[in-house]
Design an enzyme around this catalytic site. Structure first.
Site, mmCIF file in Angstrom:
data_model
loop_
_atom_site.group_PDB
_atom_site.id
_atom_site.type_symbol
_atom_site.label_atom_id
_atom_site.label_comp_id
_atom_site.label_asym_id
_atom_site.label_seq_id
_atom_site.Cartn_x
_atom_site.Cartn_y
_atom_site.Cartn_z
ATOM 1 N N TRP A 295 -16.212 16.634 6.210
ATOM 2 C CA TRP A 295 -16.114 18.042 5.815
ATOM 3 C C TRP A 295 -16.314 18.897 7.057
ATOM 4 C CZ3 TRP A 295 -20.009 21.875 6.202
ATOM 5 C CH2 TRP A 295 -19.535 23.149 5.855
ATOM 6 N N GLU B 17 -12.926 16.310 2.492
ATOM 7 C CA GLU B 17 -13.434 17.286 1.513
ATOM 8 C C GLU B 17 -12.873 18.687 1.760
ATOM 9 O OE1 GLU B 17 -17.705 17.624 1.524
ATOM 10 O OE2 GLU B 17 -17.736 19.058 -0.146
ATOM 11 N N LYS C 295 -12.277 22.873 0.705
ATOM 12 C CA LYS C 295 -13.140 23.990 0.341
ATOM 13 C C LYS C 295 -12.311 25.263 0.237
ATOM 14 C CE LYS C 295 -17.582 25.930 1.696
ATOM 15 N NZ LYS C 295 -18.867 25.595 2.277
ATOM 16 N N ASP D 11 -15.546 18.777 -4.464
ATOM 17 C CA ASP D 11 -16.886 19.338 -4.635
ATOM 18 C C ASP D 11 -16.797 20.405 -5.726
ATOM 19 O OD1 ASP D 11 -19.051 21.284 -4.274
ATOM 20 O OD2 ASP D 11 -19.564 20.209 -2.443
ATOM 21 N N HIS E 70 -16.394 24.112 -4.805
ATOM 22 C CA HIS E 70 -15.423 24.490 -3.777
ATOM 23 C C HIS E 70 -14.127 25.062 -4.316
ATOM 24 C CE1 HIS E 70 -17.327 22.066 -0.250
ATOM 25 N NE2 HIS E 70 -18.157 22.868 -0.852
ATOM 26 N N HIS F 34 -18.438 15.509 -5.184
ATOM 27 C CA HIS F 34 -19.697 16.138 -4.823
ATOM 28 C C HIS F 34 -20.096 16.957 -6.033
ATOM 29 C CE1 HIS F 34 -19.954 15.989 -0.139
ATOM 30 N NE2 HIS F 34 -20.017 14.809 -0.717
ATOM 31 N N ASP G 68 -20.549 29.412 -4.136
ATOM 32 C CA ASP G 68 -20.819 27.996 -3.879
ATOM 33 C C ASP G 68 -22.279 27.842 -3.449
ATOM 34 O OD1 ASP G 68 -20.533 25.295 -3.333
ATOM 35 O OD2 ASP G 68 -19.752 25.645 -1.315
ATOM 36 N N ASP H 223 -24.704 25.832 -4.438
ATOM 37 C CA ASP H 223 -25.330 24.508 -4.407
ATOM 38 C C ASP H 223 -26.668 24.460 -5.131
ATOM 39 O OD1 ASP H 223 -23.485 22.709 -2.825
ATOM 40 O OD2 ASP H 223 -23.679 24.361 -1.407
ATOM 41 N N ASP I 252 -24.332 16.975 -4.355
ATOM 42 C CA ASP I 252 -24.393 17.885 -3.219
ATOM 43 C C ASP I 252 -25.002 19.208 -3.665
ATOM 44 O OD1 ASP I 252 -24.111 19.227 -0.883
ATOM 45 O OD2 ASP I 252 -21.926 19.259 -0.854
HETATM 46 C C1 RNT Z 1 -20.175 22.183 2.303
HETATM 47 C C2 RNT Z 1 -19.826 20.864 1.719
HETATM 48 C C3 RNT Z 1 -20.491 19.679 2.331
HETATM 49 C C4 RNT Z 1 -21.954 19.907 2.654
HETATM 50 C C5 RNT Z 1 -22.669 18.680 3.149
HETATM 51 C C6 RNT Z 1 -24.015 19.003 3.719
HETATM 52 O O1 RNT Z 1 -19.685 23.227 1.570
HETATM 53 O O2 RNT Z 1 -20.042 20.883 0.342
HETATM 54 O O3 RNT Z 1 -20.316 18.572 1.529
HETATM 55 O O4 RNT Z 1 -22.639 20.405 1.541
HETATM 56 O O5 RNT Z 1 -21.878 18.010 4.046
HETATM 57 ZN ZN ZN Z 2 -19.775 19.008 -0.655
#
Ligand code: RNT
Ligand code: ZN
Length: 424
Positions: free
Chosen positions: A190, A231, A233, A264, A267, A291, A299, A301, A331
């Site tokens: 990523w 990955e 985004k 993810d 994302h 993720h 986003d 998290d 994640d």
């Molecule tokens: C960032 C991504 C990625 C990170 C990690 C720490 O938006 O989601 O996966 O969260 O690599």
């Molecule tokens: Zn991620």
């Protein structure tokens, strides 16, 4: 406080639950056995707010952010492993670790393009002792050469090469983990690359990224040891207007180059869920990586909650009979609550959602659907929400020798008292 259920209570509730599911033709033993076989990859970075051990003075960059200052974060690899050990003890089943390159161990600063398996041998030893697989990630943020927001797609060839070398080194470390631990390591790339404001050229950075990835993946590694994932985004803090590695970019890249696609949950656009993407992508790609995260308004998290989005993801994997093709990773990073509890709550929720999905009478639902009885389908889907899934979960925890219900918090609270609160 709360009264803990006795074993006899858990068992008699389970017996009733078993009959209720049986009435729908669902075998709870098969569901529990399947659940037992699914590893979830716990992300190391919840334990220390994505700080890592490379250089404690380096702040988090790359457009991601952990907010909060709850005491007790891990500051050494030993502390992080001890915290993880407790988390795994409170989660039923055998699970993996998802490690970032910035969690290396060395007594001097190692350049990112010079990381070696040896810098990770303590992680491998620990994983071996605990019979855990490891997944891996090159770290393309929190670094001076990533400070202007570009890495693999950087305009400067030298900086691009530096990050290409870092990713190549990371793949070799992934293969090392795979070899040592006897289970393939998913190494996920990523990158934060993007622009805060209107770009004049969206094509050139993507062309540079494509070229850089080709170089990163040039050497073929045995898929028994290392699997490459990419990955995508939509936006990050400071890359709101343009992200080089967008969904379309990586979907196309993964298809054209036989890579694992990482989706993810945070994302995409706020109302866009990844659940609906799984069946589409799984028709064209052999494997995907998830993720599992929870975005609140952005986003953000947040710790994964047992909500409709999470359930939909697990239902899609199970309904598509694709548990063996979907690598489930987590994640999230919340620094405002006990970090061990965050892991445990989030992972237990992922497993609870998976169990709910496994307890669905899929044959019945499909029967209604295929016969055009959409009224029956809706009635059954709604009815299922009231079935005693919690009694099966409690019994599963009991059978796996992990705390049932809120009792997992007792252990976290005493660990906080004895260990976490004493950390500087
Ligand atoms: C960032 C991504 C990625 C990170 C990690 C720490 O938006 O989601 O996966 O969260 O690599
Ligand atoms: Zn991620």
């Amino acid at each position: 406080m709360y009264d803990q259920p006795t074993e006899a209570q858990i068992e008699s509730a389970f017996d009733i639950a078993r009959e209720r599911y049986d009435a729908f033709g669902v075998d709870v033993d098969v569901a529990m056995a399947t659940l037992r076989s699914v590893p979830i990859s716990l992300h190391c970075w919840q334990g220390d707010d994505v700080a890592g051990f490379e250089d404690p003075d380096r702040g988090l960059s790359g457009g991601i952010m952990a907010t909060g200052n709850y005491p007790g974060k891990a500051r050494t690899p030993q502390q992080l492993r001890a915290d993880l050990d407790l988390a795994y003890d409170l989660i039923p089943g055998d699970h993996r670790l998802n490690l970032h390159a910035s969690y290396l161990e060395s007594d001097k600063l190692i350049a990112r393009n010079e990381i070696q398996p040896d810098h990770f041998h303590s992680w491998a030893d620990w994983a071996k002792d605990n019979n855990r697989g490891i997944d891996f990630n090159p770290t393309l943020f929190s670094h001076p050469l990533a400070d202007d927001g570009f890495t693999l797609a950087h305009l400067d060839e030298g900086i691009r090469s530096f990050w290409i070398e870092h990713c190549i080194a990371a793949r070799e470390i992934g293969a090392y983990f795979g070899r040592e631990l006897g289970t393939p390591c998913v190494t996920n790339v990523w990158i934060p690359d993007g622009y805060k404001d209107f770009p004049a050229d969206r094509l050139a950075p993507r062309a540079r990224l494509k070229d850089a990835l080709d170089k990163v993946f040039e050497k073929r590694l045995d898929p028994a040891h290392n699997l490459d994932a990419v990955e995508c985004k939509l936006f990050g803090l400071g890359s709101e207007s343009y992200v080089v590695g967008s969904h379309e970019f990586y979907l196309a890249y993964a298809l054209a180059n036989d890579k694992v696609l990482c989706l993810d949950a945070g994302h995409f656009h706020p109302t866009e869920t990844i659940a609906d993407k799984l069946s589409a992508v799984l028709l064209f790609l052999p494997e995907i990586l998830l993720h599992v995260s929870r975005g609140v308004r952005w986003d953000s998290d947040h710790v994964v909650a047992l909500n409709d989005d999470l359930l939909a993801i697990m239902q899609e994997i199970v309904r598509a009979d694709s548990l063996s093709r979907v690598h489930i990773g987590l994640d999230f990073f919340d620094a405002s609550i006990n970090r061990v509890a965050a892991w445990v709550i989030g992972t237990r929720n992922a497993l609870r959602a998976l169990l709910m999905a496994l307890l669905e009478p899929r044959h019945l639902l499909r029967q209604y659907e295929d016969s055009g009885d959409f009224t029956g389908r809706l009635a059954l889907l709604e009815e299922l929400k009231g079935l005693p899934f919690g009694a099966v979960w409690d019994y599963y925890c009991l059978s796996q020798d992990v705390p049932v219900g809120m009792t997992f918090m007792d252990e976290i609270r005493s660990y906080e008292r004895e260990i976490l609160s004493k950390r500087a």
